[in-house]
Scaffold this active site. Structure first.
Site, PDB file in Angstrom:
ATOM      1  N   ASN A   1     -10.797  -2.493  -5.966  1.00 56.98           N
ATOM      2  CA  ASN A   1      -9.895  -1.614  -6.541  1.00 56.98           C
ATOM      3  C   ASN A   1     -10.518  -1.290  -8.015  1.00 56.98           C
ATOM      4  O   ASN A   1      -9.954  -0.337  -8.488  1.00 56.98           O
ATOM      5  CB  ASN A   1      -8.410  -1.992  -6.915  1.00 56.98           C
ATOM      6  CG  ASN A   1      -7.544  -2.058  -5.589  1.00 56.98           C
ATOM      7  OD1 ASN A   1      -6.653  -2.702  -5.382  1.00 56.98           O
ATOM      8  ND2 ASN A   1      -7.778  -0.942  -4.813  1.00 56.98           N
TER       9      ASN A   1
ATOM     10  N   ASP B   1       0.808  -1.069   0.018  1.00 56.38           N
ATOM     11  CA  ASP B   1       0.008  -0.031  -0.075  1.00 56.38           C
ATOM     12  C   ASP B   1       1.001   1.148  -0.132  1.00 56.38           C
ATOM     13  O   ASP B   1       1.950   1.073   0.382  1.00 56.38           O
ATOM     14  CB  ASP B   1      -0.832  -0.046   1.331  1.00 56.38           C
ATOM     15  CG  ASP B   1      -2.222   0.889   1.047  1.00 56.38           C
ATOM     16  OD1 ASP B   1      -2.137   1.380  -0.253  1.00 56.38           O
ATOM     17  OD2 ASP B   1      -2.643   1.204   2.109  1.00 56.38           O
TER      18      ASP B   1
HETATM   19  C1  IPE Z   1      -5.248  -2.735  -0.616  1.00 52.76           C
HETATM   20  O1  IPE Z   1      -4.928  -1.348  -0.820  1.00 52.76           O
HETATM   21  C2  IPE Z   1      -5.253  -3.451  -1.850  1.00 52.76           C
HETATM   22  C3  IPE Z   1      -3.837  -3.587  -2.402  1.00 52.76           C
HETATM   23  C4  IPE Z   1      -2.771  -3.049  -2.148  1.00 52.76           C
HETATM   24  C5  IPE Z   1      -3.896  -4.123  -3.870  1.00 52.76           C
HETATM   25  P1  IPE Z   1      -5.949  -0.210  -0.972  1.00 52.76           P
HETATM   26  O2  IPE Z   1      -5.358   1.050  -1.097  1.00 52.76           O
HETATM   27  O3  IPE Z   1      -6.983  -0.566  -2.237  1.00 52.76           O
HETATM   28  O4  IPE Z   1      -6.908  -0.489   0.520  1.00 52.76           O
HETATM   29  P2  IPE Z   1      -7.668   0.762   1.218  1.00 52.76           P
HETATM   30  O5  IPE Z   1      -8.826   1.311   0.153  1.00 52.76           O
HETATM   31  O6  IPE Z   1      -6.961   1.766   1.835  1.00 52.76           O
HETATM   32  O7  IPE Z   1      -8.511  -0.111   2.289  1.00 52.76           O
HETATM   33  C1  IPE Z   2      -1.092   0.342  -3.553  1.00 56.56           C
HETATM   34  O1  IPE Z   2      -1.236   1.810  -3.568  1.00 56.56           O
HETATM   35  C2  IPE Z   2      -1.470  -0.209  -4.998  1.00 56.56           C
HETATM   36  C3  IPE Z   2      -2.840  -0.680  -5.211  1.00 56.56           C
HETATM   37  C4  IPE Z   2      -3.754  -0.628  -4.152  1.00 56.56           C
HETATM   38  C5  IPE Z   2      -3.231  -1.150  -6.416  1.00 56.56           C
HETATM   39  P1  IPE Z   2      -2.441   2.778  -3.466  1.00 56.56           P
HETATM   40  O2  IPE Z   2      -2.603   3.098  -5.088  1.00 56.56           O
HETATM   41  O3  IPE Z   2      -3.435   2.282  -2.699  1.00 56.56           O
HETATM   42  O4  IPE Z   2      -1.778   3.981  -2.917  1.00 56.56           O
HETATM   43  P2  IPE Z   2      -2.462   4.881  -1.742  1.00 56.56           P
HETATM   44  O5  IPE Z   2      -2.748   4.162  -0.609  1.00 56.56           O
HETATM   45  O6  IPE Z   2      -3.423   5.618  -2.459  1.00 56.56           O
HETATM   46  O7  IPE Z   2      -1.282   5.930  -1.258  1.00 56.56           O
HETATM   47 MG    MG Z   3      -3.899   2.375  -0.815  1.00 55.50          MG
END
Ligand code: IPE
Ligand code: IPE
Ligand code: MG
Length: 233
Positions: A61, A13
């Protein structure tokens, strides 16, 4: 006694926030995240892990802007073009959990090819959770089990271990440790069943900046944890 650590999962994340901090678009964070999948996978393999499961794209996502989803779906191709040769040399096997069906055809093809090409490798398994959701996994397992009961192929009374056979992670060793980067304290629908007795670790670094050294430190911290599984030690 030190317990052998076999299976680690990572919620990768913080790509977007990392990019924003550098004044870059979110996609730049995802691109840098791809490089780090390689770095951490190589480190994990060198450290002797059996399975590293990485959360790459969740069933939730899809809610993101189409453009970002489109970019994320191109990343498997970027990753394997850049690193498949090296993964082969390191004897790393690629697997996937999640549903292939909704994944764009081109992306699915790339993933399937990598899985096929590395099938015989006997080193660490790098397991991508793509279009994966923990609840969805349990629903699919329940459907399959119900079908087997209806067809007379499974008994109505079963144990947890037997139900576990229907899950996407059934072929892997039990999950030992979950690491989530970027200072967020939640599970976000990842590996719900397997997390029942995994150790949890949350680190402040964003995924693109988690170093192999920090990763190794997490494994060392895990060794100091006392896992009781509800019993007494
Ligand atoms: C979890 O991260 C999913 C992945 C790392 C692929 P998200 O960024 O989607 O999770 P939330 O929305 O903060 O719960
Ligand atoms: C994790 O990084 C990757 C995916 C969830 C695909 P994020 O895209 O969630 O990055 P933040 O949490 O918005 O910084
Ligand atoms: Mg995230």
């Amino acid at each position: 006694m030190e317990e052998k650590i076999r299976h680690v999962a990572i919620i990768m994340d913080g790509n977007g926030r990392w990019a924003k901090k550098q004044g870059l678009p979110r996609t730049a964070g995802h691109r840098q995240g791809v490089e780090n999948v390689r770095n951490i996978a190589i480190a994990a393999n060198d450290l002797g892990l059996e399975v590293l499961t990485v959360f790459a794209f969740s069933t939730e996502n899809w809610k993101r802007p189409e453009e970002e989803v489109g970019y994320l779906m191109k990343l498997p191709s970027v990753f394997f073009k850049r690193f498949l040769k090296e993964l082969m040399e390191k004897n790393i096997r690629i697997t996937m959990i999640g549903e292939m069906e909704q994944i764009p055809k081109e992306t699915a093809k790339v993933l399937q090819a990598a899985i096929e090409d590395t099938r015989g490798n006997t080193g660490m398994t790098l397991n991508f959770a793509m279009n994966y959701g923990g609840r969805r996994e349990i629903v699919l397992a329940a459907q399959q089990y119900a079908q087997d009961v209806a067809a007379g192929k499974a008994p109505l009374q079963i144990e947890e271990a037997q139900f576990g056979q229907y899950l996407m992670t059934s072929a892997f060793p039990p999950l030992d440790l979950l690491i989530r980067t970027s200072g967020e304290y939640r599970i976000s629908n990842f590996l719900l069943w397997d997390l029942a007795y995994a150790e949890l670790m949350f680190v402040d670094e964003a995924w693109p900046e988690l170093t192999p050294e920090r990763f190794q430190e997490c494994l060392q911290r895990f060794q100091k944890r006392e896992r009781r599984f509800g019993g007494l030690k």
